[in-house]
Scaffold this motif. Structure first.
Motif, PDB file in Angstrom:
ATOM      1  N   VAL A 222      28.549  -4.167  55.216  1.00 43.92           N
ATOM      2  CA  VAL A 222      29.856  -4.577  54.711  1.00 43.92           C
ATOM      3  C   VAL A 222      29.736  -4.826  53.217  1.00 43.92           C
ATOM      4  CG1 VAL A 222      31.723  -6.275  54.877  1.00 43.92           C
ATOM      5  CG2 VAL A 222      30.368  -5.703  56.917  1.00 43.92           C
ATOM      6  N   VAL A 223      30.554  -4.138  52.440  1.00 47.13           N
ATOM      7  CA  VAL A 223      30.566  -4.349  50.992  1.00 47.13           C
ATOM      8  C   VAL A 223      31.925  -4.916  50.611  1.00 47.13           C
ATOM      9  CG1 VAL A 223      30.266  -3.327  48.713  1.00 47.13           C
ATOM     10  CG2 VAL A 223      29.118  -2.312  50.674  1.00 47.13           C
ATOM     11  N   GLU A 224      31.900  -5.919  49.762  1.00 49.90           N
ATOM     12  CA  GLU A 224      33.151  -6.455  49.256  1.00 49.90           C
ATOM     13  C   GLU A 224      33.286  -6.093  47.779  1.00 49.90           C
ATOM     14  OE1 GLU A 224      33.926 -10.428  50.362  1.00 49.90           O
ATOM     15  OE2 GLU A 224      35.705 -10.592  49.097  1.00 49.90           O
ATOM     16  N   MET A 225      34.377  -5.432  47.437  1.00 47.96           N
ATOM     17  CA  MET A 225      34.641  -5.092  46.046  1.00 47.96           C
ATOM     18  C   MET A 225      35.456  -6.233  45.439  1.00 47.96           C
ATOM     19  SD  MET A 225      33.774  -2.284  47.670  1.00 47.96           S
ATOM     20  CE  MET A 225      32.998  -0.684  47.384  1.00 47.96           C
ATOM     21  N   THR A 226      34.873  -6.923  44.473  1.00 44.52           N
ATOM     22  CA  THR A 226      35.573  -8.054  43.876  1.00 44.52           C
ATOM     23  C   THR A 226      35.915  -7.765  42.425  1.00 44.52           C
ATOM     24  OG1 THR A 226      33.478  -9.102  43.323  1.00 44.52           O
ATOM     25  CG2 THR A 226      34.468  -9.741  45.394  1.00 44.52           C
ATOM     26  N   LYS A 227      37.010  -8.339  42.001  1.00 41.53           N
ATOM     27  CA  LYS A 227      37.509  -8.057  40.659  1.00 41.53           C
ATOM     28  C   LYS A 227      36.814  -8.935  39.636  1.00 41.53           C
ATOM     29  CE  LYS A 227      41.548  -9.485  39.000  1.00 41.53           C
ATOM     30  NZ  LYS A 227      42.997  -9.535  38.667  1.00 41.53           N
ATOM     31  N   VAL A 228      36.300  -8.324  38.612  1.00 37.35           N
ATOM     32  CA  VAL A 228      35.855  -9.085  37.459  1.00 37.35           C
ATOM     33  C   VAL A 228      36.943  -8.972  36.393  1.00 37.35           C
ATOM     34  CG1 VAL A 228      34.085  -9.312  35.681  1.00 37.35           C
ATOM     35  CG2 VAL A 228      33.432  -8.707  38.020  1.00 37.35           C
ATOM     36  N   LYS A 229      37.471  -7.765  36.256  1.00 40.85           N
ATOM     37  CA  LYS A 229      38.469  -7.516  35.208  1.00 40.85           C
ATOM     38  C   LYS A 229      39.219  -6.232  35.543  1.00 40.85           C
ATOM     39  CE  LYS A 229      37.386  -7.814  30.544  1.00 40.85           C
ATOM     40  NZ  LYS A 229      36.708  -7.250  29.345  1.00 40.85           N
ATOM     41  N   HIS A 230      40.506  -6.223  35.328  1.00 38.00           N
ATOM     42  CA  HIS A 230      41.293  -5.027  35.599  1.00 38.00           C
ATOM     43  C   HIS A 230      42.358  -4.848  34.521  1.00 38.00           C
ATOM     44  CE1 HIS A 230      43.985  -2.198  37.562  1.00 38.00           C
ATOM     45  NE2 HIS A 230      42.951  -1.856  38.294  1.00 38.00           N
TER      46      HIS A 230
END
Lengths: 204, 204
Positions: B182-190
């Motif tokens: 399971v990989v979680e893509m988390t936002k650092v900056k968008h």
């Protein structure tokens, strides 16, 4: 991502169209799988848009992405044969970059990384590609082989309309600061936790 | 990921080879970009290994991945023409799955999602593909259109050697529990943080 719902209206003097189409500096970092994989997934989109693509791999052998290389180069051949998509180039450090013709000898890895970066600088200046994937590029920066300030300055001031995607763990703060989009891949669960090893097709 | 360095030696009665090559259930979740993109990047690796691939997209129109679709189908054509790689199929919900021939009418989305899942069940039972990408499949589960217990049971007990990658936000805890990776893509900056909108080639 939801499209068309900006969280703030900027005051930067650009039209919506200019802002929409601005070239992006993207960083995929974090401890988990998916950093390079997502970058190559982006290359699929770019290929379909007709963007000339170049991949530069900065870490040798064990981390080479043979599956993605073969698949993206096959797409480059589709372009040559039919005109669909875009040309694709794939360059890897390892036993010497293809353009340097220094093969087969034990080269200095730091020197090879610097040669790779110099070539990328030349190509950015010449606006040679539309999408650059600098795979595992955070490592030569982290190891001090490249000057992060100089790298950031070159990237931020690149001319024209060129997207750059950088992958690798522990992206330098200066790079994160300069990037337009930063994704961190974090681990929730991995088979290696329970003793499994990597397998072809999944890990490479 | 570092290869060949398991964090624990398991006591599951399997040989290293069996463990290495076991079929995986993978979940890409989290709020940030890269979930689907990384799944399609995995498809590049699988294609190179000669794995028959099928993509099923569970959310319509606005989230369709046209770029990846065209590129992966082009790779499927390379396979047909040259034998390199593997066949690729791409199915999308929207105005009706291709195999149901119910096009053009306003179908019930919940019913369409259930039809999609039934077809996937049949294909898993028949061991028709080696890599299944169930894109945005967390949503019909989250909306209660599909029974998560039944989905998990089917996936966990799928026969043979079939990898399944599921993407989407807010993956159900039962699915995370059942998954191997399971990989979680988390936002650092968008860029949307500062008012930019999505652009072609990057967002679709």
């Amino acid at each position: 991502m939801p499209r068309g719902r900006p969280e703030a209206v900027p005051d930067d003097g650009l039209t919506t169209r200019q802002r929409r189409n601005r070239p992006l500096l993207i960083v995929h970092t974090g401890e988990m799988k998916g950093k390079s994989t997502a970058a190559f997934g982006l290359a699929l989109r770019g290929w379909n848009q007709g963007w000339p693509i170049a991949v530069f791999q900065f870490v040798k052998s064990a981390r080479w992405k043979v599956g993605e290389e073969n698949a993206l180069l096959a797409l480059g051949e589709v372009h040559e044969r039919t005109g669909q998509g875009a040309p694709v180039e794939w360059h890897k450090m390892g036993a010497g970059w293809s353009w340097t013709r220094k093969h087969g000898t034990e080269t200095d890895h730091a020197e090879a990384a610097r040669e790779g970066w110099q070539e990328i600088r030349r190509r950015l200046a010449a606006e040679r590609h539309t999408l650059y994937v600098l795979d595992e590029f955070t490592y030569p920066i982290g190891w001090g082989w490249l000057d992060v300030a100089e790298v950031v300055e070159t990237l931020v001031n690149r001319p024209g309309h060129q997207h750059v995607v950088i992958t690798g763990r522990r992206a330098a703060p200066e790079l994160v600061e300069a990037a337009d989009l930063v994704v961190e891949m974090t681990k929730v669960k991995h088979p290696m936790d329970t003793g499994a090893k990597g397998q072809k097709g999944i890990e490479w």
